[in-house]
Design an enzyme around this catalytic site. Structure first.
Site, PDB file in Angstrom:
ATOM      1  N   SER A 128       0.839  -1.214   0.000  1.00  0.00           N
ATOM      2  CA  SER A 128       0.000   0.000   0.000  1.00  0.00           C
ATOM      3  C   SER A 128       0.864   1.251   0.000  1.00  0.00           C
ATOM      4  CB  SER A 128      -0.928   0.027   1.210  1.00  0.00           C
ATOM      5  OG  SER A 128      -1.665   1.240   1.192  1.00  0.00           O
ATOM      6  N   LYS A 182      -4.404  -6.790   3.378  1.00  0.00           N
ATOM      7  CA  LYS A 182      -4.411  -5.657   2.434  1.00  0.00           C
ATOM      8  C   LYS A 182      -5.831  -5.371   1.939  1.00  0.00           C
ATOM      9  CE  LYS A 182      -3.496  -2.383  -0.356  1.00  0.00           C
ATOM     10  NZ  LYS A 182      -3.479  -2.448  -1.774  1.00  0.00           N
ATOM     11  N   HIS A 185      -7.550  -3.565   4.642  1.00  0.00           N
ATOM     12  CA  HIS A 185      -7.012  -2.195   4.613  1.00  0.00           C
ATOM     13  C   HIS A 185      -7.815  -1.365   3.610  1.00  0.00           C
ATOM     14  CE1 HIS A 185      -4.521   0.716   2.409  1.00  0.00           C
ATOM     15  NE2 HIS A 185      -3.771   0.880   3.478  1.00  0.00           N
ATOM     16  N   ASN A 186      -8.080  -1.927   2.449  1.00  0.00           N
ATOM     17  CA  ASN A 186      -8.823  -1.185   1.427  1.00  0.00           C
ATOM     18  C   ASN A 186     -10.291  -0.994   1.800  1.00  0.00           C
ATOM     19  OD1 ASN A 186      -6.359  -1.449   0.160  1.00  0.00           O
ATOM     20  ND2 ASN A 186      -7.228  -1.839  -1.849  1.00  0.00           N
ATOM     21  N   GLU A 189     -10.217   1.843   3.988  1.00  0.00           N
ATOM     22  CA  GLU A 189      -9.942   3.008   3.114  1.00  0.00           C
ATOM     23  C   GLU A 189     -11.239   3.510   2.451  1.00  0.00           C
ATOM     24  OE1 GLU A 189      -6.585   2.293   0.340  1.00  0.00           O
ATOM     25  OE2 GLU A 189      -7.999   2.842  -1.238  1.00  0.00           O
TER      26      GLU A 189
HETATM   27  P1  NBP Z   1      -1.727  -2.588 -13.425  1.00  0.00           P
HETATM   28  O1  NBP Z   1      -2.603  -3.221 -12.414  1.00  0.00           O
HETATM   29  O2  NBP Z   1      -2.285  -1.515 -14.269  1.00  0.00           O
HETATM   30  O3  NBP Z   1      -1.120  -3.752 -14.368  1.00  0.00           O
HETATM   31  C1  NBP Z   1      -0.285  -3.447 -15.419  1.00  0.00           C
HETATM   32  C2  NBP Z   1       0.879  -4.403 -15.473  1.00  0.00           C
HETATM   33  O4  NBP Z   1       0.412  -5.760 -15.601  1.00  0.00           O
HETATM   34  C3  NBP Z   1       1.744  -4.130 -16.698  1.00  0.00           C
HETATM   35  O5  NBP Z   1       3.086  -4.363 -16.349  1.00  0.00           O
HETATM   36  C4  NBP Z   1       1.221  -5.157 -17.689  1.00  0.00           C
HETATM   37  O6  NBP Z   1       2.133  -5.489 -18.696  1.00  0.00           O
HETATM   38  C5  NBP Z   1       1.018  -6.329 -16.776  1.00  0.00           C
HETATM   39  N1  NBP Z   1       0.201  -7.404 -17.358  1.00  0.00           N
HETATM   40  C6  NBP Z   1      -1.101  -7.427 -17.708  1.00  0.00           C
HETATM   41 BR1  NBP Z   1      -2.222  -5.989 -17.642  1.00  0.00          BR
HETATM   42  N2  NBP Z   1      -1.500  -8.605 -18.189  1.00  0.00           N
HETATM   43  C7  NBP Z   1      -0.405  -9.370 -18.157  1.00  0.00           C
HETATM   44  C8  NBP Z   1      -0.185 -10.708 -18.507  1.00  0.00           C
HETATM   45  N3  NBP Z   1      -1.174 -11.494 -18.944  1.00  0.00           N
HETATM   46  N4  NBP Z   1       1.064 -11.191 -18.364  1.00  0.00           N
HETATM   47  C9  NBP Z   1       2.046 -10.401 -17.894  1.00  0.00           C
HETATM   48  N5  NBP Z   1       1.892  -9.122 -17.523  1.00  0.00           N
HETATM   49  C10 NBP Z   1       0.671  -8.613 -17.640  1.00  0.00           C
HETATM   50  O7  NBP Z   1      -0.384  -2.027 -12.713  1.00  0.00           O
HETATM   51  P2  NBP Z   1      -0.146  -1.253 -11.362  1.00  0.00           P
HETATM   52  O8  NBP Z   1      -1.146  -0.157 -11.167  1.00  0.00           O
HETATM   53  O9  NBP Z   1       1.293  -0.930 -11.328  1.00  0.00           O
HETATM   54  O10 NBP Z   1      -0.457  -2.351 -10.239  1.00  0.00           O
HETATM   55  C11 NBP Z   1       0.241  -3.580 -10.144  1.00  0.00           C
HETATM   56  C12 NBP Z   1      -0.412  -4.403  -9.049  1.00  0.00           C
HETATM   57  O11 NBP Z   1      -0.305  -3.683  -7.798  1.00  0.00           O
HETATM   58  C13 NBP Z   1      -1.912  -4.632  -9.264  1.00  0.00           C
HETATM   59  O12 NBP Z   1      -2.285  -5.873  -8.739  1.00  0.00           O
HETATM   60  C14 NBP Z   1      -2.561  -3.531  -8.444  1.00  0.00           C
HETATM   61  O13 NBP Z   1      -3.877  -3.859  -8.045  1.00  0.00           O
HETATM   62  C15 NBP Z   1      -1.611  -3.455  -7.269  1.00  0.00           C
HETATM   63  N6  NBP Z   1      -1.589  -2.155  -6.577  1.00  0.00           N
HETATM   64  C16 NBP Z   1      -1.691  -0.990  -7.271  1.00  0.00           C
HETATM   65  C17 NBP Z   1      -1.643   0.221  -6.602  1.00  0.00           C
HETATM   66  C18 NBP Z   1      -1.728   1.521  -7.350  1.00  0.00           C
HETATM   67  O14 NBP Z   1      -1.744   2.583  -6.692  1.00  0.00           O
HETATM   68  N7  NBP Z   1      -1.743   1.521  -8.679  1.00  0.00           N
HETATM   69  C19 NBP Z   1      -1.469   0.246  -5.200  1.00  0.00           C
HETATM   70  C20 NBP Z   1      -1.343  -0.963  -4.536  1.00  0.00           C
HETATM   71  C21 NBP Z   1      -1.400  -2.157  -5.215  1.00  0.00           C
HETATM   72  P3  NBP Z   1       2.079  -4.761 -20.149  1.00  0.00           P
HETATM   73  O15 NBP Z   1       2.907  -3.530 -19.996  1.00  0.00           O
HETATM   74  O16 NBP Z   1       2.667  -5.761 -21.051  1.00  0.00           O
HETATM   75  O17 NBP Z   1       0.635  -4.468 -20.436  1.00  0.00           O
END
Ligand code: NBP
Length: 467
Positions: A128, A182, A185-186, A189
């Site tokens: 988080s 987690k 936590h959400n 939130e």
């Molecule tokens: P996203 O949740 O938007 O996911 C994008 C990433 O997943 C890219 O690297 C994409 O690769 C990859 N991906 C996908 Br879509 N399908 C795929 C597949 N079939 N095989 C391999 N890679 C794949 O990214 P994020 O916002 O950075 O979040 C990452 C994780 O962390 C998620 O589970 C999210 O829920 C969690 N999270 C996010 C936050 C936040 O603030 N954003 C906070 C806490 C936790 P590509 O570039 O090839 O499309």
């Protein structure tokens, strides 16, 4: 030289986590499904030799020291299973995968047992703090086996946020405990965000305060008992001006809130476990109804809600109401974690959870210190409410919360999170609920039986003749 750790998924979270790891002196090999994203990351953001790009899974795995440790930061769901399937042929017994995404805890349990059969260690780790937290220090909630955690404990503790009570990372518990915590936590939130939004709604509609003025009040609150990340971002949002129009940007943002599912999941599991997380559900429904903009426009025209003017409501009333809502949101969440820990044998230490939520994460707040004191006093007091100091805290705020929610009712302003928090509290402090009538109704139409208050046993009455 082999890299200390690998990271897959270079969207916002993965990029920043990789840079955080490198800044702490560890070498990190990175890979992303779409190579273009890796190239762009390396060109635009990587200034350290500690970040080593890989352009195939094989190259990534071969560049890691043994046992290999790989963090997955890909989209939750099928993407995690796809990555695991691609990785498996290259991994060896004793290697470790860490899913740092927002995976559903049931998926984590499934992957844990599937990978255990292959001799691969697995951690489901809640992360988080958004992109800023990922770079400067997130709150990390890893769960799985202790053996797996010990392989990465040093790195995780170093990259986590730090507070006067230590790094915001701990071994949360067995199985999917990390992802469960987690998720809760959400849920908290969602509940707190909605409560802040409801207080803002009363301020602008009833008290007729400008966004700037509300921002000033929120800023002051953030220096007092409501000091928290969500209060901090709220005051910053209130004072943000749109470049084009010069107006407060918040006034130009469409009132339709999106959701990615973790609030819904925490409500669903609360239903499954029978934990009364009233305000989690109310906050998810609040987002759902916000989505029906056109319908709401038509209904507003038809019904014309009648705004009352604020007669004797004070800013202090709203502050006390919100602080009670914070308290009760944490209460529901910690109760949910406690029940899940028993049902799913997680062995979660809730005091430790409250400690690692103190920094880095979205629900960090000053109030967590008070909650930790209450829980330290009695580990059984999982709602925090069963304590003299808690009673004093609640009693001091309750009249204000009743006043505020009454005013909202009479002005026809929806306050689902505030009301749900109060209903949660009132239900818990009520000795005689009307569930006796519910039992009688159930027995009347379904012969479901009931218990009596004056003698032991199970009873059934022929409420109406069958013939
Ligand atoms: P996203 O949740 O938007 O996911 C994008 C990433 O997943 C890219 O690297 C994409 O690769 C990859 N991906 C996908 Br879509 N399908 C795929 C597949 N079939 N095989 C391999 N890679 C794949 O990214 P994020 O916002 O950075 O979040 C990452 C994780 O962390 C998620 O589970 C999210 O829920 C969690 N999270 C996010 C936050 C936040 O603030 N954003 C906070 C806490 C936790 P590509 O570039 O090839 O499309």
């Amino acid at each position: 030289m082999k890299a200390d750790i690998g990271l897959i998924g270079l969207a916002v979270m993965g990029q920043n986590l990789a840079l955080n790891i490198a800044r702490k002196g560890y070498s990190v090999a990175v890979y992303n499904r779409t190579a273009e994203r890796t190239k762009k990351f390396v060109e635009e953001r990587v200034k350290s030799e500690k970040v080593l790009p890989a352009y195939s899974i094989k190259e990534l795995v071969n560049s890691l020291s043994r046992p290999r440790k790989i963090i997955l930061m890909v989209k939750a769901g099928q993407a995690v299973d796809d990555m695991i399937s691609e990785l498996l042929p290259y991994l060896e017994k004793g290697d470790l995968l860490i899913d740092g995404g927002n995976s559903h805890f049931a998926d984590t349990d499934r992957r844990l047992s599937e990978l255990a059969k292959e001799g691969i260690l697995y951690l489901g780790m809640g992360v988080s703090g958004g992109e800023y937290g990922a770079l400067h220090g997130p709150s990390l909630m890893p769960g799985g086996t202790r053996e797996a955690y010990s392989l990465v404990e040093k790195i995780l503790v170093e990259i986590a946020a730090k507070t006067e009570d230590g790094p915001c990372c701990t071994y949360v518990g067995d199985g999917s405990a990390g992802h469960f915590v987690k998720m809760v936590h959400n849920g908290i939130e969602y509940s707190i965000m909605q409560a802040i939004a409801e207080v803002y709604d009363i301020m602008r509609k009833v008290m007729k305060l400008s966004s700037e003025k509300i921002g000033e009040i929120f800023e002051r609150w953030n220096r007092e008992e409501l000091a928290s990340f969500l209060m901090e971002i709220s005051y910053k949002i209130m004072s943000w001006k749109d470049e084009e129009t010069g107006k407060p940007l918040v006034e130009l943002i469409l009132d339709k809130a999106e959701q990615k599912g973790t609030g819904k999941w925490s409500t669903q599991v609360a239903l499954d476990l029978g934990v009364p997380a009233f305000s989690f559900g109310a906050s998810v429904f609040a987002r759902a109804v916000s989505y029906y903009k056109e319908e709401r426009q038509k209904m507003a025209e038809l019904y014309k809600p009648n705004m009352k003017t604020a007669e004797n409501i004070a800013v202090e009333d709203l502050k006390k109401t919100l602080s009670l809502a914070y308290f009760l949101s944490y209460s529901q969440g910690v109760w949910l974690i406690h029940e899940a820990s028993k049902s799913f044998k997680y062995n979660v230490d809730s005091l430790e959870v409250l400690r690692i939520w103190k920094g880095g994460c979205i629900i960090r707040s000053k109030m967590l210190d008070f909650l930790r004191q209450l829980l330290k006093n009695s580990q059984e007091n999982i709602t925090f409410l069963n304590d003299e100091r808690a009673r004093n805290f609640v009693e001091e705020r309750l009249p204000h919360a009743i006043k505020v929610t009454n005013l909202a009712r009479s002005s026809m302003i929806p306050t689902p999170s505030l009301n749900a928090c109060l209903d949660y509290l009132f239900s818990l402090m009520t000795e005689n609920l009307p569930a006796n009538l519910i039992q009688a109704q159930r027995d009347f139409f379904g012969a479901h039986t009931f218990q009596r208050i004056d003698k032991p046993g199970t009873f059934h009455v022929e409420w109406q003749p069958l013939e």
